[in-house]
Design an enzyme around this catalytic site. Structure first.
Site: not given
Length: 180
Positions: A22, A102, A104
């Site tokens: 992202r 990231d 999760d």
């Protein structure tokens, strides 16, 4: 190149396999030092790895740490300050963007302090698929433990007065920027 306060910065989040997860097109840097980077996103374009694009609905004060296995997004809503915490690698600024991986697991914290752990199934799936090591799993869970202590003790940034003061500072900076 060192990150400067009162400038805009690109924010990138990756997955363990190196794929882009992202991106945030723009964060306004309120604070940049060896302890943390504080950036504000407000009506910011977000691009997802699957090609979806959306714009953030409310201002958010984002905390990125070079030594913590999480980052925190403090969303300022009419109903109060909502915290969204991402378990992630420590964040770096490399001259191009603030970057992290990231992992999760996420923790949501309501304005009243109620917490909810999210995406445990996604974590387990990615741990298998991307072969997270035992040491990495320990680091992530140690980060989760530290995060939960910070939330419970209302350590920074889980203290509404700090977030309100930073938001006021951001608004003053935006007013100044308009006048220039």
């Amino acid at each position: 190149m060192e990150l400067q306060e009162n400038q805009y910065v690109y924010i990138q989040s990756y997955k363990h396999d190196g794929s882009l997860h992202r991106t945030w097109a723009m964060g306004y840097v309120l604070e940049a030092n060896e302890k943390r980077i504080v950036a504000v996103t407000n009506r910011t374009l977000v691009s997802e790895s699957d090609g979806r694009k959306w714009v953030t609905r409310e201002p958010a004060i984002c905390f990125f740490y070079p030594d913590k296995w999480y980052n925190v997004i403090c969303m300022i809503r009419k109903t109060g300050i909502h915290y969204y915490c991402n378990l992630a690698s420590p964040s770096i600024y490399d001259g191009e963007a603030i970057k992290n991986i990231d992992y999760d697991l996420d923790v949501k914290v309501s304005p009243t302090g109620k917490t909810m752990l999210l995406d445990e199934d996604e974590y387990e799936q990615h741990a298998r698929e991307m072969a997270y090591s035992k040491a990495l799993d320990r680091a992530i869970h140690k980060g989760l433990d530290r995060l939960m202590v910070d939330i419970r003790l209302r350590n920074s940034p889980f203290e509404h007065h700090e977030i309100n003061a930073l938001y006021e500072r951001y608004l003053a900076c935006m007013e100044l920027e308009k006048k220039q």
